[in-house]
Design a protein around this motif. Structure first.
Motif, PDB file in Angstrom:
ATOM      1  N   GLU A   9      14.150 -27.573  58.701  1.00 48.31           N
ATOM      2  CA  GLU A   9      14.231 -27.683  57.239  1.00 48.31           C
ATOM      3  C   GLU A   9      12.856 -27.611  56.599  1.00 48.31           C
ATOM      4  O   GLU A   9      12.669 -26.952  55.573  1.00 48.31           O
ATOM      5  CB  GLU A   9      14.931 -28.980  56.846  1.00 48.31           C
ATOM      6  N   ALA A  55      24.551 -21.294  63.651  1.00 56.52           N
ATOM      7  CA  ALA A  55      25.315 -22.009  62.626  1.00 56.52           C
ATOM      8  C   ALA A  55      24.441 -23.071  61.961  1.00 56.52           C
ATOM      9  O   ALA A  55      24.441 -23.226  60.730  1.00 56.52           O
ATOM     10  CB  ALA A  55      26.559 -22.636  63.241  1.00 56.52           C
ATOM     11  N   ALA A  56      23.674 -23.800  62.768  1.00 62.10           N
ATOM     12  CA  ALA A  56      22.800 -24.830  62.219  1.00 62.10           C
ATOM     13  C   ALA A  56      21.702 -24.217  61.349  1.00 62.10           C
ATOM     14  O   ALA A  56      21.404 -24.712  60.248  1.00 62.10           O
ATOM     15  CB  ALA A  56      22.182 -25.640  63.353  1.00 62.10           C
ATOM     16  N   ARG A  98      23.186 -23.094  57.989  1.00 63.27           N
ATOM     17  CA  ARG A  98      23.464 -24.212  57.082  1.00 63.27           C
ATOM     18  C   ARG A  98      22.188 -24.721  56.431  1.00 63.27           C
ATOM     19  O   ARG A  98      22.149 -24.978  55.218  1.00 63.27           O
ATOM     20  CB  ARG A  98      24.147 -25.345  57.844  1.00 63.27           C
ATOM     21  N   ILE A  99      21.135 -24.853  57.238  1.00 61.48           N
ATOM     22  CA  ILE A  99      19.873 -25.358  56.689  1.00 61.48           C
ATOM     23  C   ILE A  99      19.270 -24.345  55.714  1.00 61.48           C
ATOM     24  O   ILE A  99      18.761 -24.711  54.649  1.00 61.48           O
ATOM     25  CB  ILE A  99      18.906 -25.685  57.830  1.00 61.48           C
ATOM     26  N   ARG A 110      20.845 -22.147  53.926  1.00 63.85           N
ATOM     27  CA  ARG A 110      21.642 -22.180  52.694  1.00 63.85           C
ATOM     28  C   ARG A 110      21.269 -23.397  51.851  1.00 63.85           C
ATOM     29  O   ARG A 110      21.095 -23.293  50.630  1.00 63.85           O
ATOM     30  CB  ARG A 110      23.126 -22.224  53.040  1.00 63.85           C
ATOM     31  N   GLY A 111      21.104 -24.551  52.497  1.00 62.97           N
ATOM     32  CA  GLY A 111      20.723 -25.750  51.770  1.00 62.97           C
ATOM     33  C   GLY A 111      19.349 -25.647  51.132  1.00 62.97           C
ATOM     34  O   GLY A 111      19.089 -26.294  50.101  1.00 62.97           O
ATOM     35  N   GLU A 138      28.670 -16.790  58.733  1.00 62.89           N
ATOM     36  CA  GLU A 138      29.593 -17.738  58.111  1.00 62.89           C
ATOM     37  C   GLU A 138      28.871 -18.969  57.573  1.00 62.89           C
ATOM     38  O   GLU A 138      29.249 -19.512  56.537  1.00 62.89           O
ATOM     39  CB  GLU A 138      30.661 -18.152  59.120  1.00 62.89           C
ATOM     40  N   ALA A 139      27.821 -19.408  58.258  1.00 66.88           N
ATOM     41  CA  ALA A 139      27.119 -20.617  57.842  1.00 66.88           C
ATOM     42  C   ALA A 139      26.150 -20.379  56.691  1.00 66.88           C
ATOM     43  O   ALA A 139      25.867 -21.294  55.918  1.00 66.88           O
ATOM     44  CB  ALA A 139      26.360 -21.207  59.032  1.00 66.88           C
ATOM     45  N   GLY A 156      26.438 -18.642  54.008  1.00 66.95           N
ATOM     46  CA  GLY A 156      27.005 -18.538  52.670  1.00 66.95           C
ATOM     47  C   GLY A 156      26.697 -17.223  52.004  1.00 66.95           C
ATOM     48  O   GLY A 156      26.935 -16.156  52.568  1.00 66.95           O
TER      49      GLY A 156
END
Length: 288
Positions: free
Chosen positions: A62, A89-90, A93-94, A96-97, A123-124, A126
């Motif tokens: 992050e 995937a991880a 997600r990070i 995208r965040g 997929e993760a 976004g």
């Protein structure tokens, strides 16, 4: 005082940075250099560099991604390795965040398991724009990779048999990646990159021999023999087995074709293996 800076130059100066994972690696280093030459702020992530990024330690991702506009994803050891889909995937997600808008993923050409990791990232992540670059074997594996010691020793020992491979120049791949990171033509697509012609590993060894003036010959071994050889050099047994199985999958003949991927992305022909070998020899890559 007059200001003759173009809009494009001004935009580059004020652009958010680009994270380059594995920033000291074979492709990451080239991508970082090309971005910097364009005036793009670069975060070259590595385990021990100024920007700390380690694929084995998610806790630092992050911080590396925060504030970045784009990221180049070069996963280690390989997208076909166990755990790669979970890591993608991880990372997605990070990213995208953190509001990362554009992702470029290095993937393997003709690797079924890599497709699973690609899907996990897609997929993760976004709404982030994702470009996937599926690459053939790098020509630079002979000059700065796992095959360098074999070239220097005069024997390339590898489980490729007589299968031909369209070796791609890592510089061509870096050019495609940078174009996608900067949002130019080809961004958001899937690129399958190869060199302009097929060569067996024996033919590649002959090309290098001609460029260097020294004897270099190819020695074919089976997958199990190669795994055993890696283990003798200290590679963990599980990793050695994975690599031998991966090469057997990639070099069963299904990748023995060339593509127009480089030309479609860059509007120029890809570099040849002959040109690579000549340049590497000039630059002292194979000096004893």
């Amino acid at each position: 005082m007059t200001n003759d800076m173009t809009d494009q130059q001004q935009e580059t100066r004020t652009a958010r940075p680009v994270l380059v994972t594995s920033g000291t690696g074979k492709t990451g280093r080239r991508v970082a250099e090309r971005l910097a030459a364009r005036g793009v702020p670069v975060r070259a992530g590595s385990r021990s560099g100024e920007v700390v990024f380690d694929w084995a330690d998610e806790s630092g991702w992050e911080a590396a991604l925060r504030g970045a506009d784009a990221a180049y994803i070069a996963y280690y050891p390989d997208l076909a390795a166990p755990g790669a889909p979970e890591a993608m995937a991880a990372f997605g997600r990070i990213a995208r965040g953190c509001g990362v808008r554009r992702l470029v993923l290095l993937s393997g050409r003709g690797e079924p398991q890599a497709l699973v990791a690609e899907k996990a990232l897609r997929e993760a992540a976004g709404n982030a724009e994702l470009t996937v670059v599926r690459s053939a074997f790098f020509a630079q594996n002979f000059s700065e990779g796992a095959l360098l010691d074999g070239v220097l020793g005069g024997e390339l020992v590898f489980p490729a048999g007589s299968t031909a491979e369209p070796f791609v120049d890592a510089g061509d791949l870096a050019d495609v990646v940078v174009s996608a990171l900067c949002g130019e033509d080809g961004a958001g697509q899937v690129h399958e990159l190869t060199g302009p012609r097929l060569l067996t590993f024996a033919e590649a060894a002959s090309e290098i021999a001609r460029a260097t003036g020294r004897e270099v010959r190819y020695v074919a071994v089976t997958g199990p023999q190669y795994a055993a050889m890696l283990a003798e050099f200290g590679v963990p047994e599980v990793e050695a087995g994975f690599l031998a199985e991966l090469f057997a999958t990639l070099l069963d003949g299904h990748n023995a074709t060339v593509t127009e991927g480089v030309k479609q992305a860059l509007e120029r022909d890809p570099s040849s293996f002959t040109a690579f070998a000549a340049e590497a020899a000039r630059n002292g890559a194979w000096d004893a």
